[in-house]
Write a protein that holds these residues in place. Structure first.
Motif, short mmCIF file in Angstrom:
data_model
loop_
_atom_site.label_atom_id
_atom_site.label_comp_id
_atom_site.label_asym_id
_atom_site.label_seq_id
_atom_site.Cartn_x
_atom_site.Cartn_y
_atom_site.Cartn_z
N SER A 7 4.68 -4.72 5.46
CA SER A 7 5.89 -5.42 5.87
C SER A 7 6.21 -6.43 4.79
CB SER A 7 5.69 -6.14 7.20
OG SER A 7 5.46 -5.20 8.22
N LEU A 8 7.47 -6.43 4.36
CA LEU A 8 7.89 -7.31 3.28
C LEU A 8 8.77 -8.43 3.79
CD1 LEU A 8 8.83 -4.67 0.57
CD2 LEU A 8 6.65 -5.82 0.91
N ARG A 9 8.69 -9.56 3.11
CA ARG A 9 9.54 -10.71 3.42
C ARG A 9 11.01 -10.31 3.28
NH1 ARG A 9 7.09 -15.40 2.44
NH2 ARG A 9 5.90 -14.38 0.81
N TYR A 10 11.81 -10.69 4.25
CA TYR A 10 13.26 -10.45 4.26
C TYR A 10 13.64 -8.97 4.34
CZ TYR A 10 12.92 -15.19 2.49
OH TYR A 10 12.59 -16.50 2.30
N SER A 11 12.73 -8.11 4.76
CA SER A 11 13.04 -6.69 4.88
C SER A 11 12.70 -6.22 6.28
CB SER A 11 12.25 -5.88 3.85
OG SER A 11 12.50 -4.51 4.05
N PRO A 12 13.66 -5.64 6.99
CA PRO A 12 13.39 -5.19 8.36
C PRO A 12 12.61 -3.87 8.42
CG PRO A 12 15.64 -4.68 7.78
CD PRO A 12 15.05 -5.45 6.61
N PHE A 13 12.50 -3.17 7.31
CA PHE A 13 11.86 -1.87 7.31
C PHE A 13 10.53 -1.90 6.57
CE2 PHE A 13 16.48 -1.20 7.30
CZ PHE A 13 16.61 -0.61 8.55
N PRO A 14 9.48 -1.36 7.16
CA PRO A 14 8.18 -1.33 6.48
C PRO A 14 8.14 -0.23 5.41
CG PRO A 14 8.01 -0.26 8.62
CD PRO A 14 9.40 -0.82 8.52
N LEU A 15 7.25 -0.41 4.46
CA LEU A 15 6.96 0.61 3.46
C LEU A 15 5.63 1.23 3.82
CD1 LEU A 15 7.79 -1.40 0.22
CD2 LEU A 15 9.28 0.18 1.44
N SER A 16 5.49 2.53 3.64
CA SER A 16 4.21 3.15 3.99
C SER A 16 3.87 4.28 3.03
CB SER A 16 4.26 3.69 5.43
OG SER A 16 5.18 4.75 5.53
N ILE A 17 2.57 4.49 2.91
CA ILE A 17 2.04 5.63 2.16
C ILE A 17 0.96 6.27 3.02
CG2 ILE A 17 2.52 4.68 -0.14
CD1 ILE A 17 -0.56 4.10 -0.27
N GLN A 18 0.59 7.49 2.66
CA GLN A 18 -0.48 8.17 3.36
C GLN A 18 -1.54 8.62 2.37
OE1 GLN A 18 1.54 11.26 5.53
NE2 GLN A 18 2.08 9.87 7.17
N LYS A 19 -2.79 8.50 2.81
CA LYS A 19 -3.94 8.91 2.01
C LYS A 19 -4.81 9.85 2.83
CE LYS A 19 -3.44 6.58 -1.81
NZ LYS A 19 -3.30 7.30 -3.06
N LYS A 20 -5.47 10.75 2.14
CA LYS A 20 -6.34 11.71 2.82
C LYS A 20 -7.68 11.11 3.22
CE LYS A 20 -4.34 15.58 0.34
NZ LYS A 20 -4.54 16.56 -0.72
N GLU A 21 -8.18 10.20 2.40
CA GLU A 21 -9.52 9.65 2.60
C GLU A 21 -9.48 8.22 3.13
OE1 GLU A 21 -12.25 11.49 2.24
OE2 GLU A 21 -11.03 13.19 1.59
N LEU A 22 -10.32 7.93 4.10
CA LEU A 22 -10.41 6.59 4.67
C LEU A 22 -10.85 5.58 3.62
CD1 LEU A 22 -10.29 4.69 7.10
CD2 LEU A 22 -12.62 5.39 7.66
N ASP A 23 -11.78 5.96 2.75
CA ASP A 23 -12.25 5.04 1.70
C ASP A 23 -11.12 4.61 0.77
OD1 ASP A 23 -14.81 5.08 2.69
OD2 ASP A 23 -15.52 6.61 1.29
N ASP A 24 -10.22 5.54 0.46
CA ASP A 24 -9.09 5.21 -0.41
C ASP A 24 -8.17 4.18 0.23
OD1 ASP A 24 -9.98 6.98 -2.33
OD2 ASP A 24 -8.61 8.60 -1.73
N VAL A 25 -7.84 4.40 1.49
CA VAL A 25 -6.92 3.49 2.17
C VAL A 25 -7.58 2.13 2.41
CG1 VAL A 25 -7.30 4.04 4.61
CG2 VAL A 25 -5.03 3.50 3.84
N ARG A 26 -8.87 2.10 2.66
CA ARG A 26 -9.58 0.82 2.83
C ARG A 26 -9.62 0.04 1.53
NH1 ARG A 26 -14.55 2.08 6.89
NH2 ARG A 26 -13.32 1.89 8.78
N ARG A 27 -9.85 0.73 0.42
CA ARG A 27 -9.88 0.08 -0.89
C ARG A 27 -8.52 -0.56 -1.20
NH1 ARG A 27 -7.85 1.78 -5.20
NH2 ARG A 27 -7.75 3.94 -4.53
N ILE A 28 -7.44 0.17 -0.95
CA ILE A 28 -6.10 -0.34 -1.20
C ILE A 28 -5.79 -1.50 -0.26
CG2 ILE A 28 -3.64 0.22 -1.15
CD1 ILE A 28 -4.50 3.12 -1.91
N TYR A 29 -6.17 -1.37 1.00
CA TYR A 29 -5.97 -2.43 2.00
C TYR A 29 -6.66 -3.72 1.54
CZ TYR A 29 -6.40 -4.87 6.49
OH TYR A 29 -6.37 -5.80 7.49
N ASP A 30 -7.91 -3.61 1.10
CA ASP A 30 -8.65 -4.78 0.63
C ASP A 30 -8.02 -5.38 -0.62
OD1 ASP A 30 -10.47 -4.68 2.72
OD2 ASP A 30 -11.93 -3.49 1.59
#
Length: 90
Positions: A7-30
């Protein structure tokens, strides 16, 4: 498949991506969480790539991110766990 949503400041719409591996998405999240904690002088650009849509690239300044979430995108619509930020009162 796992989704990462920003979620971005001043933007009503979220941005999203999808990853196949949980480790990849956790690394990016961190990485995004750590970038959000940095001082404004050291703001950086974060580039995200989607596994589901190969040509999808997102670049965003870390200081503009106000929230980040990750969740498993189930192929079965169970209705019990939906994405988004909500308050569940039981």
């Amino acid at each position: 498949m796992y989704s990462l949503e920003l979620s971005l400041r001043y933007s009503p719409f979220p941005l999203s991506i999808q990853k196949k591996e949980l480790d990849d998405v956790r690394r990016i999240y961190d990485e995004i969480k750590n970038s959000m904690n940095e001082t404004l002088e050291n703001t950086k650009l974060i580039e995200l790539r989607c596994d589901k849509v190969q040509d999808k690239l997102i670049a965003v300044r870390a200081q503009e991110i106000i929230s980040v979430q990750m969740y498993e995108k189930s192929s079965v619509a169970t209705g019990s766990k939906k994405p988004g930020f909500s308050l569940n009162i039981d």
